[in-house]
Scaffold this active site. Structure first.
Site, PDB file in Angstrom:
ATOM      1  N   LYS A  54      42.404  39.704  44.825  1.00 14.00           N
ATOM      2  CA  LYS A  54      43.634  39.805  45.625  1.00 14.00           C
ATOM      3  C   LYS A  54      44.036  38.402  46.046  1.00 14.00           C
ATOM      4  CE  LYS A  54      45.636  42.184  49.615  1.00 14.00           C
ATOM      5  NZ  LYS A  54      46.179  40.978  50.262  1.00 14.00           N
TER       6      LYS A  54
ATOM      7  N   ARG B 189      59.238  40.289  48.653  1.00 16.59           N
ATOM      8  CA  ARG B 189      59.064  41.700  49.004  1.00 16.59           C
ATOM      9  C   ARG B 189      59.897  42.052  50.228  1.00 16.59           C
ATOM     10  NH1 ARG B 189      53.114  43.804  49.624  1.00 16.59           N
ATOM     11  NH2 ARG B 189      53.077  42.321  51.352  1.00 16.59           N
TER      12      ARG B 189
ATOM     13  N   GLU C 128      52.273  37.669  42.382  1.00 14.73           N
ATOM     14  CA  GLU C 128      52.026  36.813  43.543  1.00 14.73           C
ATOM     15  C   GLU C 128      52.306  35.365  43.161  1.00 14.73           C
ATOM     16  OE1 GLU C 128      50.268  37.452  47.573  1.00 14.73           O
ATOM     17  OE2 GLU C 128      50.787  38.822  45.937  1.00 14.73           O
TER      18      GLU C 128
ATOM     19  N   LYS D 263      38.841  44.345  51.191  1.00 15.79           N
ATOM     20  CA  LYS D 263      38.936  43.008  51.777  1.00 15.79           C
ATOM     21  C   LYS D 263      37.542  42.403  51.981  1.00 15.79           C
ATOM     22  CE  LYS D 263      42.567  41.673  53.222  1.00 15.79           C
ATOM     23  NZ  LYS D 263      43.451  42.129  54.306  1.00 15.79           N
TER      24      LYS D 263
END
Length: 783
Positions: free
Chosen positions: A119, A140, A177, A317
């Site tokens: 991520k 976004r 990204e 995460k």
């Protein structure tokens, strides 16, 4: 007041606070709390809304993503909303996700195929291609409406303006990204500091701030990169799996993660998370977790979406690397060079799974840049094994009694004066002096802190490698007065050691044996062990290999040292100053007199024989107005240094010398009219002759090292030897050992556990050896 009323008030406060954090994070790119604090607030709100569903409103942060678009940009409406992902913070969360997926698909005992990828910590964007042409780039935003950043997106070098290959849909929305690699982020901040500008707190802020510049030229100057992770709208046929879609995007010229992997079942996902986590700090970009997605597109559609996230994907995460805490006080530590370093004492806090109570503040300039005061609430960051550091102050939480941080006038260890260092920047014909960021204790080895640190460095594994001499023992040896310089280690006796705390007969003999075993160090290790400022392990190796003897290194003039690769004038002056210091010379003399015998000494390395030229010497003198081209013309006209000196004072002949401006002629005349200038130039030439580097010296053919000129990379674990030993063997055969794989890499040695470097070698077609083949090659080359 009822429970519902209390919950309503808390929910209202949480929504207001989260909205403010969203605004600061997504719109202003200036977050005031770390991600972990935001996550706690968000999940408290989510839990309260789950208990009181009647209080959920469409405006709640749990029902939408991010913040509003900036008014300075045009707006782009996302026909398919850009949703965020649900988060997992523990294995139980991940297992629950897999259970929900299997239940949703009716696979009670079945196994699901997942895609895995890091991520990235950047800014989510949408890229719209029509007939293969990039027509729009958008952020976004709030998930439904984003900012039109097309002009800035077009400047990101790895985003294709036109799709490659064939077979792409006539309309294709690519989502991914945009981020800033670590190296680019560090270089950007370094330039900002040099120019007196504002630095960014982290790569994510730097990327977001770059994309929100109204002037595309600014974005173009920033080291931004893009990584695709999925698609939005499309008008055409696409593969039926997430991995397949990403591979198609790659074929069409869009970058995807090199760490992308397909796995079967949740246990394989857990293994991927652990493997990426172990390599997290070695990756060239920041990540904050791993994204797992159901790979089958049909199954994704069957599972569908919640209000703000897909049911078929989750972000697992990593433990928070940033946390909020309070700065309780500041202490000043003294390093081996006398540098006084402020260390923050913090209210203990868990960061990345470790309790942190201290953090580095680097120097007083960093204190000023942060604007930090004792009593402040601060954001502290810890990444891997990196020393925790304060990265930001939360000014709105500053107490009224906060105190400024001031450097002590006397050394906290020995009481000697503390002085601010001066920076000397040397240019053509002049040296500019300015105040440095470092304060130093002037006590040198009379200061026990400096002495202890100098000895700890001297005995370390990559220096003299004296096993068993840890910091605690060094402290004891210094505190008892047995060791007052590194040379005193070699006159320690059994009788002195055996009476010390923690020592007995065996341990005393073991330490004496380790000291004796260190008496025959390679020249490079010895030079590194001396602790010369700005001379690390690689520079020490370069000095030893090029000049071949301690005598030459000790005598080398700064200008002569700059003929060696990667030795600049500032480092050259540090080396020269170190060996001119009477105390340092005495320590070296005592070391040699007490039995230290240097190994691997010899002649000047063959490639440096007759390496110098007259025009290079003239250029290195730093005469104003005479750069490389002018020096070459002057050397061609005169032919020798003495002829140049004579020409400089013959105004008529000098006036007709081609290639020199009037200003350069005047500077040349002034330089050699000064006896000091003549003496310096002659001293440099004399040393070049003495070392065999002079242009008239005898040229020698280098004994052909088999791997000379080649770049190798080591990755994974070498089971028969350490990576460091493998590196030393390659360097002894002439190879350069690099930390990353490129098209210029000659070979990659891949041991067990090799990851992205091995994959990169495969992409580039670089030769790869396993450990067994590497050992066979070493035996062949070493004869």
């Amino acid at each position: 007041m009822t429970d519902a009323q209390t919950a309503a008030e808390r929910i209202a406060r949480l929504r207001s606070e989260i909205d403010e954090h969203n605004y600061r994070y997504y719109v202003l790119d200036a977050p005031s709390v770390p991600d972990a604090e935001y996550d706690r607030l968000f999940y408290e709100l989510k839990a309260l809304e789950a208990e009181h569903p009647e209080l959920v409103t469409p405006e709640s942060p749990t029902q939408r993503v991010g913040g509003a678009a900036l008014a300075a940009f045009g707006q782009v409406r996302h026909e398919l909303p850009m949703l965020s992902l649900g988060n997992a913070f523990a294995e139980e969360d991940l297992l629950d996700f897999d259970r929900r997926v299997r239940e949703g698909l009716g696979l009670d005992g079945g196994i699901v195929d997942y895609s895995c990828e890091p991520k990235l910590d950047g800014l989510a964007v949408s890229l719209l291609y029509e007939n293969g042409q990039l027509v729009c780039g958008a952020t976004r935003g709030d998930g439904s409406t984003g900012e039109d950043i097309t002009a800035n997106v077009r400047t990101v070098r790895n985003i294709p303006l036109r799709l490659h290959g064939e077979g792409w849909p006539v309309l294709l929305e690519v989502r991914g990204e945009i981020y800033m690699p670590r190296a680019g982020f560090e270089a950007l901040n370094a330039r900002a500091v040099e120019n007196g500008g504002k630095t960014f707190a982290n790569p994510r802020n730097a990327a977001a701030g770059s994309l929100r510049q109204l002037d595309p030229k600014i974005a173009a100057s920033r080291p931004l990169e893009f990584c695709a992770y999925g698609i939005g709208r499309s008008a055409g046929e696409l593969p039926d799996s997430h991995i397949g879609i990403l591979q198609a995007l790659k074929d069409w010229g869009l970058p995807i993660s090199r760490e992308l992997k397909a796995v079967r079942g949740i246990e394989a996902c857990r293994a991927y998370y652990g493997e990426i986590g172990a390599r997290r700090d070695a990756l060239p970009y920041e990540i904050d977790g791993v994204v797992f997605k159901v790979d089958s597109v049909a199954r994704q559609q069957e599972l569908g979406f919640r209000a703000r996230e897909p049911r078929w994907a989750i972000a697992y995460k990593f433990p928070a690397q940033e946390e909020l805490t309070e700065l309780l006080g500041v202490e000043f530590q003294v390093g081996r060079t006398g540098a006084i370093t402020p260390v923050a004492r913090l209210r203990p806090v868990q960061v990345a799974g470790v309790t942190v109570s201290n953090a580095t503040l680097h120097n007083l300039d960093e204190v000023a840049r942060l604007g930090v005061m004792v009593g402040d609430t601060v954001i502290v960051r810890r990444a891997g094994d990196v020393i925790p550091q304060i990265v930001q102050v939360v000014p709105e939480r500053r107490p009224a009694d906060a105190r400024p941080i001031e450097v002590p006038p006397q050394c906290p260890v020995c009481g000697s004066a503390v002085e601010r260092t001066q920076l000397v920047r040397r240019g053509k014909g002049k040296a500019a002096v300015s105040e440095g960021a470092i304060y130093r204790c002037v006590g040198r080895l009379a200061c026990q802190a400096q002495l202890k640190q100098a000895i700890v460095h001297f005995v370390s594994r990559r220096a003299m490698d004296i096993d068993g001499l840890g910091e605690r023992i060094v402290e004891q040896l210094v505190d008892t007065g047995l060791v007052k310089s590194p040379a005193d280690l070699y006159i320690l006796t059994f009788e002195q050691l055996v009476v010390l705390d923690g020592f007995a007969e065996v341990s005393s003999n073991n330490l004496l044996a380790a000291i004796a075993a260190s008496r025959r160090p390679a020249l490079a290790r010895f030079v590194y062990a001396l602790g010369i400022p700005d001379v690390g392990e690689e520079t020490a190796k370069r000095l030893a290999r090029a000049l071949g003897s301690l005598s030459r290194i000790e005598k080398a003039l700064p200008e002569v040292l700059t003929w060696l690769p990667d030795v600049g004038l500032e480092v050259a002056h540090e080396i020269h100053s170190f060996f001119r210091d009477a105390h340092n010379r005495t320590v070296i003399e005592h070391l040699l007199a007490r039995g230290v015998e240097l190994q691997e000494e010899g002649e000047l390395q063959a490639e440096f024989a007759a390496c110098a030229s007259l025009d290079e010497l003239l250029d290195k003198l730093g005469i104003s107005g005479i750069a490389a081209t002018g020096a070459k013309k002057l050397a061609e006209a005169a032919g020798s240094l003495e002829a140049v000196i004579a020409l400089s004072q013959d105004w008529l002949s000098l006036s007709v010398t081609k290639g020199l401006s009037e200003k350069a002629r005047q500077a040349l005349r002034a330089f050699f009219a000064d006896a000091a200038g003549v003496e310096r130039a002659r001293a440099i030439e004399a040393q070049l002759r003495e070392f065999g580097m002079h242009w008239e010296s005898e040229r020698r053919s280098a004994v052909g090292l088999p791997l000379a000129g080649q770049t190798w990379v080591l990755t994974g674990t070498l089971e028969s030897m350490g990576r460091e030993q493998g590196k030393e063997k390659l360097e002894s055969l002439g190879a350069k050992v690099a930390g990353s794989v490129s098209a210029k890499t000659a070979c990659v040695v891949a041991g067990p556990g090799a990851g992205s470097k091995l994959a990169r070698a495969g992409e580039l077609g670089v030769k790869v050896l396993d450990e067994e083949a590497f050992l066979v090659l070493l035996r062949q080359l070493e004869g």
